[in-house]
Scaffold this motif. Sequence first.
Motif, mmCIF file in Angstrom:
data_model
loop_
_atom_site.group_PDB
_atom_site.id
_atom_site.type_symbol
_atom_site.label_atom_id
_atom_site.label_comp_id
_atom_site.label_asym_id
_atom_site.label_seq_id
_atom_site.Cartn_x
_atom_site.Cartn_y
_atom_site.Cartn_z
ATOM 1 N N GLY A 1 0.770 -1.236 0.000
ATOM 2 C CA GLY A 1 0.000 0.000 0.000
ATOM 3 C C GLY A 1 0.802 1.288 0.000
ATOM 4 N N ILE A 2 2.022 1.267 -0.543
ATOM 5 C CA ILE A 2 2.857 2.468 -0.583
ATOM 6 C C ILE A 2 2.747 3.100 -1.970
ATOM 7 N N SER A 3 2.400 4.379 -2.024
ATOM 8 C CA SER A 3 2.062 5.007 -3.300
ATOM 9 C C SER A 3 3.245 5.136 -4.254
ATOM 10 N N ARG A 4 4.457 5.121 -3.741
ATOM 11 C CA ARG A 4 5.636 5.262 -4.611
ATOM 12 C C ARG A 4 6.037 3.934 -5.247
ATOM 13 N N ASN A 5 5.243 2.883 -5.017
ATOM 14 C CA ASN A 5 5.520 1.548 -5.575
ATOM 15 C C ASN A 5 6.986 1.154 -5.398
ATOM 16 N N PRO A 6 7.493 1.196 -4.157
ATOM 17 C CA PRO A 6 8.926 0.991 -3.966
ATOM 18 C C PRO A 6 9.366 -0.456 -4.143
ATOM 19 N N THR A 7 10.607 -0.601 -4.569
ATOM 20 C CA THR A 7 11.334 -1.864 -4.490
ATOM 21 C C THR A 7 12.415 -1.695 -3.434
ATOM 22 N N PHE A 8 12.490 -2.643 -2.507
ATOM 23 C CA PHE A 8 13.511 -2.614 -1.460
ATOM 24 C C PHE A 8 14.019 -4.045 -1.312
ATOM 25 N N LEU A 9 15.246 -4.277 -1.782
ATOM 26 C CA LEU A 9 15.855 -5.595 -1.757
ATOM 27 C C LEU A 9 17.155 -5.562 -0.973
ATOM 28 N N ASP A 10 17.381 -6.610 -0.204
ATOM 29 C CA ASP A 10 18.667 -6.821 0.467
ATOM 30 C C ASP A 10 19.351 -7.967 -0.264
ATOM 31 N N VAL A 11 20.425 -7.653 -0.992
ATOM 32 C CA VAL A 11 21.079 -8.618 -1.878
ATOM 33 C C VAL A 11 22.413 -9.037 -1.268
ATOM 34 N N ARG A 12 22.634 -10.347 -1.178
ATOM 35 C CA ARG A 12 23.863 -10.871 -0.579
ATOM 36 C C ARG A 12 24.492 -11.871 -1.549
ATOM 37 N N LEU A 13 25.630 -11.478 -2.101
ATOM 38 C CA LEU A 13 26.281 -12.272 -3.142
ATOM 39 C C LEU A 13 27.598 -12.854 -2.653
#
Length: 287
Positions: free
Chosen positions: A170-182
């Motif tokens: 329900g966030i209007s900015r349509n965010p992507t938030f990923l924590d990437v571990r390589l």
Amino acid sequence: MLKKVIRDIVSNTPTSDGAGVRLFRAIGTSKLKTLDPFLMLDEIKSDKADDYIEGFPDHPHRGFETVTYLLHGNMLHQDHKGNSGNLVSGSIQWMTAGRGIIHSETPQQKDGLMWGFQLWVNLPAAEKMKEPKYQDIPPERVPEVKLDERGSYVRVLAGQFDGAVGPVEGISRNPTFLDVRLKSEGSFRAIIPKNFTSFLYVYDGSIEIQQNGSARTCTSGHTVVFESSKEEVEEEIAVSIPAGGHGSFLCLAGRPIGEPIAWRGPFVMNTWEEIGQAYSDYASGRF
């Protein structure tokens, strides 16, 4: 597919906030002011209790959202309306301050490693005076996507990645938030919607960001800022790790707002008159 083009790579800035909490500011400095809709990004990382033990006593917010994500530690959140939440390692809280909230964030550990992030996300004018809202997400609700057999994976906090959907809604900015571990020889690819703001924050190790025919290296404590699309097309962020290396980073993207920003202390509005009203409302107990 075209690769996202790097605009800049910016080092974080040591500073302090709250009751003397030592932190590293990645966005919200003279070197990198804002990345619409993202206003500020702080990293807290210390195993010295004196650096964080006093926490963030009661303070107000209006007009934006705060996002707290813990890698290690235990933090208690409380507000003036009686809400509370206990953040533990791997959990995330997305708080919409809206028309106003007074809250505190207090470490629940006396020693050991405290490591996490706080992100500020702006709200458009039409949403700045909405009712406050919380999304407290425990670690077991955050989906993880396996990338290879060497231990590389992605935690999907918000948005979508490879069929997994993050729990923040329900966030209007349509965010992507990923924590990437390589891990060694690991790789990551993510498609960014057209015209979205996007950046990476490297918090451990070192990564290589693929460009169109080349690559650039970024080390821990740096923010990778990408150019906005000049055409109505989607573009790809592509990251790899050389043999023997490793790298962990946050990948964020969101739809920009494109409105004037008036920001003073804990209040973010569109005009300075609205900032004055926020201070008046806070002082007179109208939050």
